[in-house]
Motif scaffolding. Structure first.
Motif, short mmCIF file in Angstrom:
data_model
loop_
_atom_site.label_atom_id
_atom_site.label_comp_id
_atom_site.label_asym_id
_atom_site.label_seq_id
_atom_site.Cartn_x
_atom_site.Cartn_y
_atom_site.Cartn_z
N ALA A 56 -13.10 -3.96 -1.34
CA ALA A 56 -12.87 -4.57 -2.65
C ALA A 56 -11.43 -5.05 -2.77
O ALA A 56 -11.15 -6.13 -3.32
N HIS A 57 -10.48 -4.26 -2.26
CA HIS A 57 -9.07 -4.64 -2.32
C HIS A 57 -8.82 -5.89 -1.48
O HIS A 57 -8.10 -6.80 -1.92
N THR A 81 0.85 -1.19 0.00
CA THR A 81 0.00 0.00 0.00
C THR A 81 0.88 1.24 0.00
O THR A 81 2.02 1.21 0.48
N ALA A 107 -8.55 5.99 1.23
CA ALA A 107 -9.44 5.10 0.50
C ALA A 107 -10.76 4.94 1.23
O ALA A 107 -10.82 4.90 2.46
N SER A 108 -11.83 4.83 0.46
CA SER A 108 -13.15 4.64 1.06
C SER A 108 -13.29 3.22 1.59
O SER A 108 -12.52 2.32 1.23
N GLU A 119 -13.68 0.82 -1.23
CA GLU A 119 -12.42 0.53 -1.93
C GLU A 119 -11.56 -0.44 -1.13
O GLU A 119 -10.95 -1.35 -1.69
N LEU A 148 -2.36 -0.97 -3.54
CA LEU A 148 -3.46 -0.04 -3.27
C LEU A 148 -2.84 1.31 -2.96
O LEU A 148 -2.18 1.50 -1.93
#
Length: 216
Positions: free
Chosen positions: A172-173, A117, A165-166, A169, A159
């Motif tokens: 999903a990651h 990340t 990030a929401s 998000e 990421l």
């Protein structure tokens, strides 16, 4: 359903090294670590939990790595590189004559996957922005480490902008990460990857004292 633990299992085909100096502050890597612990065949090692004194059991680490087909390096990018304990792990574990160099074939044919990340968003990694380079410019040390050891460097999972990030998000990651771990090695793109190029280290490039693990 049998889960793996941070002590390793004989059945593990994936060895996951998770390195984060401040897990309590992690929004994403902590979620990824938790997801990995729920997947069969994954030997998870929280490096900062295992070695808070930075004294790495290199022989134990080599045993766990030798059993795996895939090494996963999970960590935040810090100063365009990896956290310090992850770098120390590479220094101590990937020994000349074991991981690379003359007789160093223990990792040949295995895979290395980076799951990382960044704090800055993707657009910050651009010649016209404050990080000045596309993110791929920071990957060669990882790729060459894999190549020197005879490993394939798999397309990394990154990421960007993890701090902002929401929740959607992040979720999903994490789902993609877990799916990839659970489905390895049945990744469609692996069939398109060529063989790892040979990187032979001439004996004269490794003085005897270095080969024996001493400081040159």
């Amino acid at each position: 359903m049998t889960k793996t633990t941070d002590t390793g299992t004989d059945e593990a085909r994936i060895y996951l090294l998770a390195a984060h100096p401040h897990w309590r502050e992690s929004r994403v890597n902590r979620r990824l670590l938790e997801a990995a612990r729920e997947i069969d065949g994954v030997d998870v090692n929280d490096l900062y939990g295992s070695y808070p004194d930075y004294v790495i059991d290199a022989e134990l680490e080599r045993d766990r790595l030798a059993r795996a087909d895939l090494l996963v390096m999970l960590h935040p990018i810090q100063w365009y590189s990896m956290p310090p304990l992850q770098k120390l792990w590479l220094d101590d574990v990937l020994r000349y004559g074991w991981a690379y160099g003359k007789g160093g074939t223990a990792l040949r044919g295995k895979d290395l996957w980076l799951a990382a990340t960044t704090g800055g968003p993707a657009e910050s990694y651009h010649p016209q922005n404050y990080n000045r380079y596309f993110f791929d410019a920071f990957l060669p040390p990882y790729e060459q480490t894999a190549t020197l050891c005879g490993m394939r460097f798999l397309p990394p999972l990154i990421l960007h902008g993890a701090r902002g990030a929401s929740a959607a998000e992040v979720n999903a990651h994490v789902d993609v990460f877990a799916q990839r771990l659970a489905s390895y090695p049945a990744w469609p793109e692996l069939s398109d990857l060529g063989d790892c190029p040979a990187c032979e280290v001439p004996a004269q490039d490794r003085p005897v004292d270095v080969q024996n693990g001493e400081v040159a």
